[in-house]
Design a protein around this motif. Structure first.
Motif, PDB file in Angstrom:
ATOM      1  N   LYS A  42      27.012 -25.896 -35.840  1.00  0.00           N
ATOM      2  CA  LYS A  42      27.537 -25.124 -34.703  1.00  0.00           C
ATOM      3  C   LYS A  42      29.050 -25.016 -34.864  1.00  0.00           C
ATOM      4  CE  LYS A  42      26.500 -23.161 -30.723  1.00  0.00           C
ATOM      5  NZ  LYS A  42      25.613 -22.023 -30.637  1.00  0.00           N
ATOM      6  N   GLY A  43      29.571 -23.831 -34.801  1.00  0.00           N
ATOM      7  CA  GLY A  43      31.011 -23.655 -34.963  1.00  0.00           C
ATOM      8  C   GLY A  43      31.393 -23.135 -36.339  1.00  0.00           C
ATOM      9  N   ILE A  44      30.442 -23.206 -37.308  1.00  0.00           N
ATOM     10  CA  ILE A  44      30.715 -22.633 -38.635  1.00  0.00           C
ATOM     11  C   ILE A  44      30.177 -21.206 -38.651  1.00  0.00           C
ATOM     12  CG2 ILE A  44      30.284 -22.770 -41.114  1.00  0.00           C
ATOM     13  CD1 ILE A  44      29.983 -25.757 -40.846  1.00  0.00           C
ATOM     14  N   SER A  45      31.014 -20.267 -38.996  1.00  0.00           N
ATOM     15  CA  SER A  45      30.612 -18.860 -39.001  1.00  0.00           C
ATOM     16  C   SER A  45      30.140 -18.457 -40.404  1.00  0.00           C
ATOM     17  CB  SER A  45      31.801 -17.999 -38.566  1.00  0.00           C
ATOM     18  OG  SER A  45      31.426 -16.656 -38.502  1.00  0.00           O
ATOM     19  N   LYS A  67      19.638 -21.731 -33.557  1.00  0.00           N
ATOM     20  CA  LYS A  67      20.799 -22.407 -32.975  1.00  0.00           C
ATOM     21  C   LYS A  67      22.071 -21.581 -33.160  1.00  0.00           C
ATOM     22  CE  LYS A  67      22.826 -26.218 -31.310  1.00  0.00           C
ATOM     23  NZ  LYS A  67      22.512 -26.820 -29.997  1.00  0.00           N
ATOM     24  N   LEU A  68      22.227 -20.970 -34.324  1.00  0.00           N
ATOM     25  CA  LEU A  68      23.460 -20.241 -34.639  1.00  0.00           C
ATOM     26  C   LEU A  68      23.409 -18.762 -34.247  1.00  0.00           C
ATOM     27  CD1 LEU A  68      24.377 -21.684 -38.168  1.00  0.00           C
ATOM     28  CD2 LEU A  68      24.931 -22.583 -35.894  1.00  0.00           C
ATOM     29  N   GLY A  69      22.206 -18.269 -33.944  1.00  0.00           N
ATOM     30  CA  GLY A  69      22.085 -16.845 -33.614  1.00  0.00           C
ATOM     31  C   GLY A  69      22.357 -15.954 -34.802  1.00  0.00           C
ATOM     32  N   LYS A  70      21.987 -16.454 -35.991  1.00  0.00           N
ATOM     33  CA  LYS A  70      22.227 -15.703 -37.235  1.00  0.00           C
ATOM     34  C   LYS A  70      20.894 -15.525 -37.962  1.00  0.00           C
ATOM     35  CE  LYS A  70      25.053 -14.122 -40.521  1.00  0.00           C
ATOM     36  NZ  LYS A  70      26.035 -13.055 -40.317  1.00  0.00           N
ATOM     37  N   PRO A  71      20.523 -14.298 -38.344  1.00  0.00           N
ATOM     38  CA  PRO A  71      19.246 -14.089 -39.035  1.00  0.00           C
ATOM     39  C   PRO A  71      19.207 -14.740 -40.418  1.00  0.00           C
ATOM     40  CG  PRO A  71      20.562 -12.096 -39.086  1.00  0.00           C
ATOM     41  CD  PRO A  71      21.267 -13.049 -38.161  1.00  0.00           C
ATOM     42  N   VAL A  72      17.993 -14.978 -40.862  1.00  0.00           N
ATOM     43  CA  VAL A  72      17.780 -15.623 -42.159  1.00  0.00           C
ATOM     44  C   VAL A  72      17.250 -14.607 -43.160  1.00  0.00           C
ATOM     45  CG1 VAL A  72      16.379 -17.330 -43.372  1.00  0.00           C
ATOM     46  CG2 VAL A  72      17.324 -17.878 -41.148  1.00  0.00           C
TER      47      VAL A  72
END
Length: 207
Positions: A42-45, A67-72
């Motif tokens: 969390k906190g790493i973009s 958790k990060l709201g970033k697709p895989v």
């Protein structure tokens, strides 16, 4: 470019101490480890999150993604190295498995030796080369997370360090004298000045 190479959470095969087939999922502990790992990130973009298609890695990456709201993105090239089918479901302490692995070890220096249907050194080395070529071509200056497996991460690292001079024997020694725990984080940095640099190895302080 900074690349985070992460081993998946504990699988049912890891839990049982057996050589696992490709479709082995995470254990309940593995899911908890993945959630803890996700909190660590969390906190790493990240510019991109890649995952091996194998369930234990994919499940880990999905927990991180949520958790990060970033697709895989599924990346076939970073799936685990393929073991011979004869040792699947056998205990890592099994005499039969040890005998097969001994035969492979005695012939591994040949590069293209195959006991049955496992991946050879030459094939694995070429796959790691493809991974690094892709990263350098598409992700310079970015932060990349790759959720993969112990064997493949070690080969990627060996290829980073030794490049085209990597030999079967050097990789065999490197592989068997290094360790990666479940959800261990290994960080590598690439710069024009120094090339690939290993910054962090098997960080599990989140566990």
């Amino acid at each position: 470019m900074k690349v985070y190479l992460v081993r998946h959470g504990q699988s049912l095969g890891n839990e049982g101490g057996v050589f696992q087939p490709a479709d082995t999922p995470l254990s309940s502990l593995g899911k908890k480890q993945a959630k803890t790992l996700a909190g660590r990130f969390k906190g790493i973009s990240f510019d991109v999150i890649y995952t091996s298609p194998l369930p234990r890695a994919y499940e880990t990456s999905e927990i991180i993604s949520k958790k990060l709201g970033k697709p895989v993105e599924v990346w076939q090239e970073i799936e685990e190295t393929r073991n011979p089918k004869e040792i699947f479901a056998l205990s890592t302490l099994s005499p039969k498995a040890k005998k097969i692995r001994k035969v492979i070890g005695e012939n591994y220096h040949k590069g293209d030796f195959r006991y049955s249907d496992e991946e050879t050194f030459n094939e694995l080395n070429e796959r790691a080369k493809t991974v690094l070529t892709h990263l350098l071509k598409h992700h310079r200056g970015q932060k990349v997370l790759c959720v993969s497996h112990a064997g493949m991460i070690k080969m990627i690292l060996a290829r980073m360090i030794f490049g085209g001079s990597l030999t079967p024997q050097v990789y065999w020694d490197f592989k068997h004298h290094s360790w990666l725990k479940n959800t261990g984080i290994t960080i590598c940095d690439y710069s024009k000045e120094y090339g690939w640099v290993l910054e962090t190895w098997n960080d599990t302080t989140h566990l």
